[in-house]
Design a protein around this motif. Structure first.
Motif, PDB file in Angstrom:
ATOM      1  N   GLY B 130       1.392  80.791 -20.091  1.00  0.00           N
ATOM      2  CA  GLY B 130       1.178  80.142 -18.788  1.00  0.00           C
ATOM      3  C   GLY B 130      -0.286  80.082 -18.419  1.00  0.00           C
ATOM      4  O   GLY B 130      -0.801  79.041 -17.995  1.00  0.00           O
ATOM      5  N   SER B 131      -0.984  81.207 -18.615  1.00  0.00           N
ATOM      6  CA  SER B 131      -2.398  81.261 -18.259  1.00  0.00           C
ATOM      7  C   SER B 131      -3.200  80.286 -19.091  1.00  0.00           C
ATOM      8  O   SER B 131      -4.120  79.639 -18.597  1.00  0.00           O
ATOM      9  CB  SER B 131      -2.943  82.661 -18.487  1.00  0.00           C
ATOM     10  N   ILE B 132      -2.845  80.200 -20.377  1.00  0.00           N
ATOM     11  CA  ILE B 132      -3.616  79.317 -21.254  1.00  0.00           C
ATOM     12  C   ILE B 132      -3.469  77.874 -20.800  1.00  0.00           C
ATOM     13  O   ILE B 132      -4.462  77.147 -20.663  1.00  0.00           O
ATOM     14  CB  ILE B 132      -3.138  79.470 -22.719  1.00  0.00           C
ATOM     15  N   ILE B 133      -2.233  77.496 -20.488  1.00  0.00           N
ATOM     16  CA  ILE B 133      -2.007  76.121 -20.018  1.00  0.00           C
ATOM     17  C   ILE B 133      -2.790  75.882 -18.727  1.00  0.00           C
ATOM     18  O   ILE B 133      -3.481  74.876 -18.574  1.00  0.00           O
ATOM     19  CB  ILE B 133      -0.501  75.873 -19.804  1.00  0.00           C
ATOM     20  N   ALA B 134      -2.727  76.862 -17.815  1.00  0.00           N
ATOM     21  CA  ALA B 134      -3.430  76.723 -16.541  1.00  0.00           C
ATOM     22  C   ALA B 134      -4.932  76.564 -16.773  1.00  0.00           C
ATOM     23  O   ALA B 134      -5.582  75.717 -16.157  1.00  0.00           O
ATOM     24  CB  ALA B 134      -3.155  77.944 -15.668  1.00  0.00           C
ATOM     25  N   MET B 135      -5.463  77.367 -17.684  1.00  0.00           N
ATOM     26  CA  MET B 135      -6.897  77.313 -17.931  1.00  0.00           C
ATOM     27  C   MET B 135      -7.292  75.967 -18.537  1.00  0.00           C
ATOM     28  O   MET B 135      -8.349  75.419 -18.233  1.00  0.00           O
ATOM     29  CB  MET B 135      -7.316  78.459 -18.876  1.00  0.00           C
ATOM     30  N   VAL B 136      -6.438  75.440 -19.423  1.00  0.00           N
ATOM     31  CA  VAL B 136      -6.737  74.138 -20.022  1.00  0.00           C
ATOM     32  C   VAL B 136      -6.719  73.051 -18.945  1.00  0.00           C
ATOM     33  O   VAL B 136      -7.625  72.216 -18.861  1.00  0.00           O
ATOM     34  CB  VAL B 136      -5.725  73.810 -21.145  1.00  0.00           C
ATOM     35  N   LEU B 137      -5.723  73.122 -18.072  1.00  0.00           N
ATOM     36  CA  LEU B 137      -5.613  72.109 -17.028  1.00  0.00           C
ATOM     37  C   LEU B 137      -6.758  72.214 -16.030  1.00  0.00           C
ATOM     38  O   LEU B 137      -7.235  71.216 -15.495  1.00  0.00           O
ATOM     39  CB  LEU B 137      -4.273  72.254 -16.293  1.00  0.00           C
ATOM     40  N   LEU B 138      -7.201  73.435 -15.774  1.00  0.00           N
ATOM     41  CA  LEU B 138      -8.261  73.652 -14.777  1.00  0.00           C
ATOM     42  C   LEU B 138      -9.650  73.551 -15.399  1.00  0.00           C
ATOM     43  O   LEU B 138     -10.648  73.875 -14.770  1.00  0.00           O
ATOM     44  CB  LEU B 138      -8.092  75.022 -14.115  1.00  0.00           C
ATOM     45  N   PHE B 228     -12.775  89.359 -18.605  1.00  0.00           N
ATOM     46  CA  PHE B 228     -12.074  88.427 -17.742  1.00  0.00           C
ATOM     47  C   PHE B 228     -11.041  87.644 -18.551  1.00  0.00           C
ATOM     48  O   PHE B 228      -9.884  87.510 -18.156  1.00  0.00           O
ATOM     49  CB  PHE B 228     -13.099  87.484 -17.113  1.00  0.00           C
ATOM     50  N   GLY B 229     -11.498  87.183 -19.718  1.00  0.00           N
ATOM     51  CA  GLY B 229     -10.607  86.415 -20.581  1.00  0.00           C
ATOM     52  C   GLY B 229      -9.395  87.239 -20.989  1.00  0.00           C
ATOM     53  O   GLY B 229      -8.263  86.767 -20.959  1.00  0.00           O
ATOM     54  N   GLN B 230      -9.651  88.513 -21.300  1.00  0.00           N
ATOM     55  CA  GLN B 230      -8.565  89.384 -21.718  1.00  0.00           C
ATOM     56  C   GLN B 230      -7.565  89.568 -20.589  1.00  0.00           C
ATOM     57  O   GLN B 230      -6.364  89.542 -20.790  1.00  0.00           O
ATOM     58  CB  GLN B 230      -9.132  90.743 -22.121  1.00  0.00           C
ATOM     59  N   LYS B 231      -8.110  89.738 -19.385  1.00  0.00           N
ATOM     60  CA  LYS B 231      -7.246  89.964 -18.236  1.00  0.00           C
ATOM     61  C   LYS B 231      -6.358  88.759 -17.992  1.00  0.00           C
ATOM     62  O   LYS B 231      -5.196  88.872 -17.640  1.00  0.00           O
ATOM     63  CB  LYS B 231      -8.109  90.249 -17.003  1.00  0.00           C
ATOM     64  N   ILE B 232      -6.949  87.573 -18.160  1.00  0.00           N
ATOM     65  CA  ILE B 232      -6.200  86.363 -17.875  1.00  0.00           C
ATOM     66  C   ILE B 232      -5.174  86.078 -18.956  1.00  0.00           C
ATOM     67  O   ILE B 232      -4.024  85.755 -18.679  1.00  0.00           O
ATOM     68  CB  ILE B 232      -7.164  85.155 -17.742  1.00  0.00           C
ATOM     69  N   PHE B 233      -5.598  86.253 -20.211  1.00  0.00           N
ATOM     70  CA  PHE B 233      -4.764  85.733 -21.297  1.00  0.00           C
ATOM     71  C   PHE B 233      -3.851  86.767 -21.938  1.00  0.00           C
ATOM     72  O   PHE B 233      -2.883  86.421 -22.574  1.00  0.00           O
ATOM     73  CB  PHE B 233      -5.643  85.106 -22.384  1.00  0.00           C
TER      74      PHE B 233
END
Lengths: 105, 236
Positions: B130-138, B228-233
């Protein structure tokens, strides 16, 4: 004969004892012993887990020149306890229904 | 068994626990003995039950295999305990769905067992889709921010280095210029040379720290970015 006690019920009992007033390890075991056949060996891991889950807090108080660790219930703990109580009432009602007559409510 | 013997045996048996956990457990049992009274040590030890049982339970709670098996699956230990828990299984199952759930309830993967003792070992290194998709979209939102912060970082380091450059270049030229003009205009020559030497001095004193600071800015920035990346993904 005694009924085996489930971990969920033990959690509820520990939370209930501590919700009455802040208390320490030995007192908790003595209180619980009046109702269930439980040794401290199973109690410590339970309390440690409840603590880790934020349902209990501890603080140290001096007693006769040594430390005594007191346990205190948290908001999360109180909420869990009230849920346990509700579940238990429901469970008891169902068991009583099957056991039938002679069970006082 | 006396208090000391009990504590020593327990300590030995729990050696695989993290220090904090070990200390906490030993403190607890020590306190039980002291509260029960010195004259009751034998009886207390008896009531506390088997050290092996205590140790196994604590290891399981901490996600450590009590028998030292590296390929440890918690399900293995659910067998006999689950039977015990069955009686109130439904009760616990309901709790598992409750919003008040503690950490151990979050993964509802023990529905039938419903034994809250059993914590699943933490799963690390799993990606959050989910986070990866969100990050790509954002992407249009965060990418410019990332670029801007990187540019700012570069500017900051360049400014810091320029200041150092000014000191060393200005210092050297003032010192040389001063030295040359000493014969013709002695006071002005001395002042310039002195000023130049002061600037070189400042450069020598500060260059190490400026270089370090720049390194830290870069490392800090990229460190924060990876965290940050680790926390998100990553799922913890």
């Amino acid at each position: 004969m005694s009924f085996p006690i489930s971990s969920g019920l033990l959690d509820a009992l520990v939370l209930a004892v501590i919700s009455n007033s802040d208390t320490y390890g030995y007192e908790i075991t003595q209180l619980l012993r009046t109702a269930v056949d439980v040794s401290e060996s199973t109690l410590y891991p339970v309390m440690r887990r409840l603590q880790k889950n934020g349902m209990l807090e501890t603080y140290d108080k001096e007693f006769q020149g040594r430390n005594r660790r007191y346990y205190k219930i948290t908001e999360i703990g109180l909420e869990a306890l009230s849920n346990y109580k509700r579940e238990w009432t429901e469970h008891k009602r169902k068991v009583d229904q099957i056991l039938g007559e002679g069970i006082s409510a | 068994m006396k208090r000391q013997e009990f504590i020593d045996t327990l300590r030995e048996r729990l050696s695989k626990l993290p220090k904090e956990e070990l200390d906490s457990a030993l403190d607890y049992y020590n306190e039980i003995f002291l509260d029960a009274g010195e004259e009751n040590e034998e009886k207390t030890a008896e009531e506390l039950g088997s050290i092996d049982v205590i140790a196994r339970q604590l290891y399981v709670e901490n996600g450590i295999d009590p028998d030292g098996d590296p390929a440890y699956f918690i399900e293995k230990y659910n067998g006999p305990k689950a039977q015990q828990g069955q009686q109130f299984g439904q009760t616990q199952q309901n709790f598992n769905n409750g919003p008040q759930a503690g950490p151990y309830m979050q993964n509802g993967s023990f529905p039938q067992q419903g034994y809250p003792y059993m914590q699943q070992p933490a799963q690390k290194g799993k990606l959050k889709v989910g986070s990866i998709i969100a990050m790509v979209l954002l992407f249009p939102l965060w990418f410019p921010l990332l670029i801007v912060s990187m540019v700012l970082m570069f500017v900051l380091t360049i400014v810091l280095f320029s200041i150092e450059l000014v000191f060393i270049a200005g210092g050297i030229s003032c010192a040389i210029g001063g030295l040359i003009s000493i014969p013709s205009i002695p006071p002005a020559g001395l002042v310039f040379m002195g000023g130049g030497l002061v600037m070189i001095g400042i450069f020598l004193l500060t260059v190490k720290y400026v270089a370090k600071a720049c390194g830290r800015i870069f490392l800090g920035f990229f460190g924060a970015l990876t965290d940050f990346g680790q926390k998100i993904f990553m799922e913890v």
